[in-house]
Design an enzyme around this catalytic site. Structure first.
Site, PDB file in Angstrom:
ATOM      1  N   ALA A   9       0.841  -1.325  -0.013  1.00  0.00           N
ATOM      2  CA  ALA A   9      -0.021  -0.104  -0.091  1.00  0.00           C
ATOM      3  C   ALA A   9       0.839   0.983   0.040  1.00  0.00           C
ATOM      4  O   ALA A   9       0.610   2.301   0.569  1.00  0.00           O
ATOM      5  CB  ALA A   9      -0.877  -0.103   1.087  1.00  0.00           C
ATOM      6  N   ARG A  15      -2.982   7.376 -11.284  1.00  0.00           N
ATOM      7  CA  ARG A  15      -3.983   7.192 -12.401  1.00  0.00           C
ATOM      8  C   ARG A  15      -5.275   7.708 -11.715  1.00  0.00           C
ATOM      9  O   ARG A  15      -6.292   7.653 -12.448  1.00  0.00           O
ATOM     10  CB  ARG A  15      -3.934   5.793 -12.985  1.00  0.00           C
ATOM     11  CG  ARG A  15      -2.971   5.577 -13.945  1.00  0.00           C
ATOM     12  CD  ARG A  15      -3.005   3.853 -14.203  1.00  0.00           C
ATOM     13  NE  ARG A  15      -1.955   3.127 -13.141  1.00  0.00           N
ATOM     14  CZ  ARG A  15      -1.919   1.982 -13.090  1.00  0.00           C
ATOM     15  NH1 ARG A  15      -2.644   0.997 -13.997  1.00  0.00           N
ATOM     16  NH2 ARG A  15      -1.149   1.269 -12.223  1.00  0.00           N
ATOM     17  N   GLY A 139      -0.410  -7.907 -15.676  1.00  0.00           N
ATOM     18  CA  GLY A 139       0.818  -8.769 -16.147  1.00  0.00           C
ATOM     19  C   GLY A 139       0.166 -10.055 -16.645  1.00  0.00           C
ATOM     20  O   GLY A 139      -0.838 -10.442 -16.186  1.00  0.00           O
ATOM     21  N   LYS A 350     -30.926  17.172  17.262  1.00  0.00           N
ATOM     22  CA  LYS A 350     -29.560  17.117  17.736  1.00  0.00           C
ATOM     23  C   LYS A 350     -29.319  16.801  19.173  1.00  0.00           C
ATOM     24  O   LYS A 350     -29.998  17.459  19.995  1.00  0.00           O
ATOM     25  CB  LYS A 350     -28.815  18.389  17.510  1.00  0.00           C
ATOM     26  CG  LYS A 350     -26.997  18.077  17.413  1.00  0.00           C
ATOM     27  CD  LYS A 350     -26.435  19.497  17.999  1.00  0.00           C
ATOM     28  CE  LYS A 350     -26.654  19.480  19.580  1.00  0.00           C
ATOM     29  NZ  LYS A 350     -26.100  20.794  20.310  1.00  0.00           N
ATOM     30  N   SER A 404     -48.036  25.955  18.713  1.00  0.00           N
ATOM     31  CA  SER A 404     -47.081  26.077  17.529  1.00  0.00           C
ATOM     32  C   SER A 404     -46.351  27.224  17.533  1.00  0.00           C
ATOM     33  O   SER A 404     -46.531  28.276  18.162  1.00  0.00           O
ATOM     34  CB  SER A 404     -47.941  26.128  16.212  1.00  0.00           C
ATOM     35  OG  SER A 404     -48.571  25.148  15.874  1.00  0.00           O
ATOM     36  N   ARG A 439     -46.731  36.445  24.401  1.00  0.00           N
ATOM     37  CA  ARG A 439     -46.902  36.974  23.005  1.00  0.00           C
ATOM     38  C   ARG A 439     -47.526  38.308  23.028  1.00  0.00           C
ATOM     39  O   ARG A 439     -48.188  38.629  24.109  1.00  0.00           O
ATOM     40  CB  ARG A 439     -47.598  36.104  22.245  1.00  0.00           C
ATOM     41  CG  ARG A 439     -49.049  35.812  22.512  1.00  0.00           C
ATOM     42  CD  ARG A 439     -49.557  34.722  21.626  1.00  0.00           C
ATOM     43  NE  ARG A 439     -50.973  34.441  21.958  1.00  0.00           N
ATOM     44  CZ  ARG A 439     -51.611  33.189  22.104  1.00  0.00           C
ATOM     45  NH1 ARG A 439     -51.006  32.235  21.622  1.00  0.00           N
ATOM     46  NH2 ARG A 439     -52.838  32.912  22.248  1.00  0.00           N
TER      47      ARG A 439
HETATM   48  C1  UD1 Z   1       0.856  -5.206 -10.548  1.00  0.00           C
HETATM   49  C2  UD1 Z   1       1.430  -6.343 -10.981  1.00  0.00           C
HETATM   50  C3  UD1 Z   1       0.630  -6.908 -12.259  1.00  0.00           C
HETATM   51  C4  UD1 Z   1      -0.802  -7.290 -11.814  1.00  0.00           C
HETATM   52  C5  UD1 Z   1      -1.269  -6.128 -11.178  1.00  0.00           C
HETATM   53  C6  UD1 Z   1      -2.830  -6.810 -10.549  1.00  0.00           C
HETATM   54  C7  UD1 Z   1       3.506  -5.868 -10.586  1.00  0.00           C
HETATM   55  C8  UD1 Z   1       5.030  -5.509 -11.104  1.00  0.00           C
HETATM   56  N1  UD1 Z   1       2.696  -5.931 -11.401  1.00  0.00           N
HETATM   57  O1  UD1 Z   1       0.534  -4.134 -11.303  1.00  0.00           O
HETATM   58  O2  UD1 Z   1       1.426  -7.940 -12.834  1.00  0.00           O
HETATM   59  O3  UD1 Z   1      -1.570  -7.771 -13.010  1.00  0.00           O
HETATM   60  O4  UD1 Z   1      -0.827  -5.703 -10.094  1.00  0.00           O
HETATM   61  O5  UD1 Z   1      -3.526  -5.583  -9.898  1.00  0.00           O
HETATM   62  O6  UD1 Z   1       3.700  -6.389  -9.317  1.00  0.00           O
HETATM   63  N2  UD1 Z   1       3.351  -0.534  -4.625  1.00  0.00           N
HETATM   64  C9  UD1 Z   1       4.009  -0.350  -3.339  1.00  0.00           C
HETATM   65  N3  UD1 Z   1       5.183  -0.239  -3.897  1.00  0.00           N
HETATM   66  C10 UD1 Z   1       5.686   0.236  -4.883  1.00  0.00           C
HETATM   67  C11 UD1 Z   1       4.766   0.111  -6.079  1.00  0.00           C
HETATM   68  C12 UD1 Z   1       3.628  -0.683  -5.755  1.00  0.00           C
HETATM   69  O7  UD1 Z   1       3.408  -0.479  -2.147  1.00  0.00           O
HETATM   70  O8  UD1 Z   1       6.929   0.598  -5.142  1.00  0.00           O
HETATM   71  C13 UD1 Z   1       1.829  -1.106  -4.170  1.00  0.00           C
HETATM   72  C14 UD1 Z   1       0.642  -0.277  -4.882  1.00  0.00           C
HETATM   73  O9  UD1 Z   1       0.379   0.522  -3.760  1.00  0.00           O
HETATM   74  C15 UD1 Z   1      -0.542  -1.404  -5.243  1.00  0.00           C
HETATM   75  C16 UD1 Z   1       0.388  -2.590  -5.374  1.00  0.00           C
HETATM   76  O10 UD1 Z   1       1.651  -2.425  -4.890  1.00  0.00           O
HETATM   77  O11 UD1 Z   1      -1.155  -1.249  -3.954  1.00  0.00           O
HETATM   78  C17 UD1 Z   1       0.169  -2.816  -6.889  1.00  0.00           C
HETATM   79  O12 UD1 Z   1       1.010  -1.606  -7.465  1.00  0.00           O
HETATM   80  P1  UD1 Z   1       0.559  -1.089  -8.816  1.00  0.00           P
HETATM   81  O13 UD1 Z   1       1.597  -0.048  -9.337  1.00  0.00           O
HETATM   82  O14 UD1 Z   1      -0.975  -0.898  -8.886  1.00  0.00           O
HETATM   83  O15 UD1 Z   1       0.954  -2.289  -9.922  1.00  0.00           O
HETATM   84  P2  UD1 Z   1      -0.099  -2.765 -11.347  1.00  0.00           P
HETATM   85  O16 UD1 Z   1       0.505  -1.844 -12.384  1.00  0.00           O
HETATM   86  O17 UD1 Z   1      -1.375  -2.596 -11.095  1.00  0.00           O
HETATM   87 CA    CA Z   2      -2.885  -2.152  -9.489  1.00  0.00          CA
END
Ligand code: UD1
Ligand code: CA
Length: 458
Positions: A9, A15, A139, A350, A404, A439
């Site tokens: 996370a 995006r 992926g 309230k 009222s 009143r």
């Molecule tokens: C990733 C997978 C992809 C898969 C997809 C599914 C990789 C390289 N790719 O792509 O194969 O199909 O999820 O949803 O893993 N995050 C971090 N630190 C970082 C980068 C990301 O904590 O440096 C966390 C993000 O907050 C997110 C999760 O990892 O919760 C996935 O990262 P995101 O950038 O959304 O990966 P995708 O491009 O969706």
């Molecule tokens: Ca993702």
């Protein structure tokens, strides 16, 4: 075998085009990352580690209570994110699930199934996959001639042939802890995004001769990753249907499930009827035979049995058995309608109790007030509880009748059984059983109109 879960996370979620980090965005009132934490716990994870990074001050408060928080300093990819959790799991042996913090629809059962399969096959890793008609952005699972998982290729690195593969990586995995952390040391960033991909661990483990498996789900919707607002709406729609279907299966009527939004912690008893456009959030609960809606939003509100709550907004309120509310009532925190009480049309309440069977039927504001039993508050009556600096209390005792358009200037008490004449501004306590009138006296001049003919304009 012990299981740990690492929830990723730390990403920015560019995006989303938001000033908030992605995993803080909510589906039905619950942040994305919380859905994943709940799924991990539901799957029986013994330890949960959350990897935070980007704008972590907003993420940490959501997860620090029941997970171990670790920081990924720079967001260099999903493999780097998992490495950030290595130290927190230094003493850990067993299975490690890695879960995407942006994928709220994952079912705990699925995570548990993956863990069981991995153990059964003593695999280095099992990845959850799904078939998608439009796999763009995910992926892809590349299999060898024998149909075994060879590696995962990211969208941006895929050849046209690889991009045509429809089996996708869900972003959910279960690893053997030793295989995971030893393979992570070998991941590099030689790829289109210059990132350290967790997905590379599969090819590395395979090269080391360890079994690598895929578990394909037939319910691809549970793998939806939220990267954009469009996907956030998609995830909301899927979760909304899942929750609504469960309530209907348990005996709740919904006129229009599409316009009914229910949070994951809401409880609804049998034979409740939900009319169109109802939003039930937080810890709200509804008792048997109550009818809610249309156009109603209840947050952290307790509704008893046999209530009617029509076009109402209520926050942290309590509505006891047989009480009625609305249309167009607003119950604010600590508003309490006791059994059989009524808050009617355009009524705001309230931090007040409306006693058993008491009624506030029309156009009133009641604040910081204790109303006894069997009280009637006439239309347009207001408790003047605020002097610009402090809030003051009003007490209206059992059986009182407030005419009222009465202003009750707090602090003030209206005694049991007292009668207040319509249009009064009450500034002093009214004794029990008394009639209070405050009143201006009506003046009357006989024949005045005829003596003063109105000059009509020509
Ligand atoms: C990733 C997978 C992809 C898969 C997809 C599914 C990789 C390289 N790719 O792509 O194969 O199909 O999820 O949803 O893993 N995050 C971090 N630190 C970082 C980068 C990301 O904590 O440096 C966390 C993000 O907050 C997110 C999760 O990892 O919760 C996935 O990262 P995101 O950038 O959304 O990966 P995708 O491009 O969706
Ligand atoms: Ca993702």
């Amino acid at each position: 075998m012990e299981t740990a879960a690492i929830i990723l996370a730390a990403g920015a979620g560019t995006r989303m085009k938001s000033k908030k980090p992605k995993v803080v965005h909510e589906v039905l009132g619950r942040p994305l990352v919380r859905w994943v934490v709940e799924a991990a716990k539901g799957a029986g994870a013994d330890r949960v580690v959350t990897v935070v990074g980007h704008q972590r001050d907003q993420v940490i408060p959501l997860v620090e209570e029941d997970t171990t928080v670790v920081v990924q300093q720079a967001q260099r990819g999903t493999a780097d994110a998992v490495l950030a959790a290595k130290e927190a799991l230094a003493d850990f042996e067993g299975a490690v699930m890695v879960l995407s913090g942006d994928s709220p629809l994952i079912r705990p059962e699925t995570i548990a199934e993956m863990a069981a399969l991995r153990e059964e096959h003593n695999a280095a890793v099992i990845v959850l996959t799904m078939e998608l008609e439009n796999p763009f952005g995910y992926g892809r699972i590349v299999r060898d001639g024998a149909g075994e998982v060879a590696r995962i290729v990211e969208q941006k690195d895929a050849t046209p042939e690889e991009a045509a593969i429809t089996e996708c990586n869900s972003g959910f995995y279960c690893f053997d802890a030793r295989d995971l952390f030893s393979a992570l040391e070998q991941v590099d960033s030689n790829n289109a995004q210059g990132e350290f991909y967790l997905t590379d661990v599969l090819a590395i483990a395979r090269a080391a001769g360890r079994p690598v498996l895929a578990y394909k789900t037939s319910e691809s919707a549970q793998c939806l990753g939220v990267n954009s607002r469009g996907q956030l709406a998609e995830a909301t729609a899927v979760m909304q249907k899942r929750i609504n279907d469960a309530h209907m299966a348990a005996g709740v009527t919904m006129w229009s499930p599409e316009t009914t939004f229910i949070g994951p912690e809401v409880t609804i008893a049998q034979d409740v009827e939900l009319l169109p456009s109802v939003i039930l959030m937080g810890s709200t609960s509804i008792g048997e035979d109550s009818v809610i809606g249309p156009n109603t939003r209840l947050t952290d509100t307790v509704v008893g049995c046999g209530c009617t709550v029509d076009e109402t907004v209520a926050v942290e309120a309590q509505i006891d058995d047989g009480a009625t509310c609305g249309p167009r009532a607003y119950l604010r925190p600590a508003a309490h309608l006791c059994e059989g009480a009524k808050a009617g049309t355009h009524v705001e309440i309230k931090k007040s109790t409306v006693g058993k069977g008491s009624k506030v039927p029309h156009l009133s504001y009641i604040g910081d007030t204790t109303i006894g039993e069997g009280v009637n508050i006439g239309a347009g009556s207001i408790t003047c509880n605020y002097d610009g600096v402090n809030k003051h209390a009003t007490v209206i005792e059992d059986g009182a009748f407030v005419g009222s358009d009465t202003m009750m200037v707090a602090p003030v008490t209206i005694g049991a059984g007292a009668l207040v004449g319509a249009g009064s501004t009450i500034t002093k306590d009214v004794a029990p059983g008394a009639l209070a009138l405050a009143r201006a006296k009506q003046q009357q001049m006989e024949g005045w109109v005829a003596a003063h003919p109105i000059q009509k304009k020509k």
